[in-house]
Design a protein around this motif. Structure first.
Motif, short mmCIF file in Angstrom:
data_model
loop_
_atom_site.label_atom_id
_atom_site.label_comp_id
_atom_site.label_asym_id
_atom_site.label_seq_id
_atom_site.Cartn_x
_atom_site.Cartn_y
_atom_site.Cartn_z
N CYS A 41 0.80 -1.23 0.00
CA CYS A 41 0.00 0.00 0.00
C CYS A 41 0.83 1.28 0.00
O CYS A 41 0.28 2.36 -0.21
CB CYS A 41 -0.92 0.01 1.22
SG CYS A 41 -2.12 -1.32 1.27
N PHE A 42 2.14 1.16 0.22
CA PHE A 42 2.88 2.38 0.52
C PHE A 42 2.99 3.33 -0.66
O PHE A 42 2.89 4.56 -0.50
CB PHE A 42 4.27 2.06 1.09
CG PHE A 42 4.68 3.06 2.12
CD1 PHE A 42 4.25 2.92 3.43
CD2 PHE A 42 5.43 4.17 1.79
CE1 PHE A 42 4.58 3.86 4.39
CE2 PHE A 42 5.77 5.11 2.74
CZ PHE A 42 5.35 4.96 4.04
N ALA A 43 3.18 2.80 -1.86
CA ALA A 43 3.23 3.69 -3.03
C ALA A 43 1.90 4.41 -3.22
O ALA A 43 1.86 5.56 -3.69
CB ALA A 43 3.59 2.89 -4.27
N ILE A 44 0.81 3.75 -2.83
CA ILE A 44 -0.52 4.37 -2.92
C ILE A 44 -0.60 5.56 -1.97
O ILE A 44 -1.15 6.62 -2.32
CB ILE A 44 -1.61 3.34 -2.59
CG1 ILE A 44 -1.59 2.21 -3.62
CG2 ILE A 44 -2.99 4.00 -2.54
CD1 ILE A 44 -2.52 1.06 -3.28
N TYR A 45 -0.04 5.41 -0.77
CA TYR A 45 -0.04 6.52 0.19
C TYR A 45 0.76 7.71 -0.35
O TYR A 45 0.31 8.86 -0.29
CB TYR A 45 0.57 6.09 1.52
CG TYR A 45 -0.14 4.96 2.23
CD1 TYR A 45 -1.51 4.80 2.13
CD2 TYR A 45 0.57 4.06 3.01
CE1 TYR A 45 -2.16 3.77 2.78
CE2 TYR A 45 -0.07 3.03 3.67
CZ TYR A 45 -1.43 2.88 3.56
OH TYR A 45 -2.05 1.86 4.21
N ILE A 46 1.95 7.42 -0.85
CA ILE A 46 2.79 8.50 -1.37
C ILE A 46 2.11 9.16 -2.57
O ILE A 46 2.14 10.38 -2.74
CB ILE A 46 4.18 7.98 -1.77
CG1 ILE A 46 4.89 7.34 -0.57
CG2 ILE A 46 5.04 9.11 -2.34
CD1 ILE A 46 5.12 8.28 0.59
#
Length: 295
Positions: A41-46
């Motif tokens: 999910c982290f790229a989605i957050y960024i």
């Protein structure tokens, strides 16, 4: 803001004490599989922060951050999710098991909390605090001079190539957290926004603690069930001359398929049974009903 982050030392969680013991490889696998749910999910957050960022300078900085997440070119590595997958394979976890793993409730709560914040322009400042400060700050926590990933890299004979996901973040997140502090300080133009951002740091860190609790409790639950099944194997076979059951327990240890099923379904058990003592008593009563005796 820095004091708020420093007040939560999740690296002190008993989970990391257990991980320092090389015999706890099943626990490390569980940590890796659940941690992967966050990595995905982290790229989605960024990307959400990049999309909603109103300050041109930080808009560009977030674009650089996202570029590194997706390509790894700035660090000379690879897509960060791919790096995590490399670590998981080093633990002899198949791609099928990795991709079929379901996030535990506490992990899903952490995922959803940050996603809500970064996808809403009105909570951008809170999303930046949650992701850029509290989340990335987890990778910088130390205990006895050790970073979190040092607890298991030393104990499980993992190579530097296996651990590159963690070593890259240990370097990059020093700068990302600093950028997070600067961004949140600039974007929070009144006391309410400052208060909300501070609360987001605390809430995110608390959710990370519950994330570690969820993994540790899941491990203990699975370990207890597996131990009880193993301990009762011989008694069960003596009292039940059932060929199908005998085949299931015919090895020296509990069937790997059975253990796998226990692990994959225990998330549902944990969701529905809040009192472990009650569950254990029910399990013991079930054993008596089957003629296995007490455990």
């Amino acid at each position: 803001m820095e004091a708020a982050l420093a007040s939560h030392q999740n690296v002190n969680h008993s989970l990391f004490v257990e991980l320092s013991k090389s015999e706890q490889k099943d626990l490390l696998k569980l940590v890796a599989l659940q941690g992967y749910q966050l990595t995905k999910c982290f790229a989605i957050y960024i990307g959400g922060l990049y999309y909603h960022c109103p300050i041109a300078y930080y808009h560009k900085r977030l674009a650089v951050n996202l570029y590194e997440e997706e390509t790894g070119k700035l660090s000379g590595t690879a897509n960060h999710q791919v790096l995590m997958e490399r670590f998981i394979r080093a633990l002899n976890i198949s791609d099928f098991e990795r991709d079929s793993t379901i996030a535990l409730p506490a992990i899903q709560d952490l995922i959803n909390y940050r996603r809500r914040l970064v996808n809403n322009p009105s909570t951008f400042h809170m999303g930046a605090a949650a992701v850029m400060i509290a989340s990335k700050g987890q990778n910088l926590e130390r205990e006895g001079g050790k970073l979190r990933h040092d607890f298991f890299s030393d104990a499980y004979d993992l190579t530097s190539d296996d651990m590159i996901f963690f070593s890259v973040h240990a370097k990059e997140d020093i700068y990302h957290v600093k950028e997070g502090f600067d961004l949140v300080s600039e974007i929070c133009t009144d006391s309410k926004m400052q208060h909300d951002a501070l609360a987001a740091v605390h809430e995110t860190c608390k959710r990370f603690w519950r994330f570690y609790n969820g993994i540790y409790n899941e491990y203990q639950l699975t370990h207890t069930i597996t131990r009880n099944l193993t301990d009762n194997r011989k008694r069960f076979l003596k009292k039940r001359n059932n060929k199908e059951i005998h085949n299931l327990f015919s090895g020296d240890t509990v069937s790997e398929d059975l253990v796998s099923n226990v692990r994959s379904t225990s998330v549902h058990i944990q969701s529905s049974v809040n009192d472990f003592a009650t569950f254990h008593a029910a399990f013991r009563d079930l054993g008596k009903a089957w003629g296995m005796g007490s455990s």
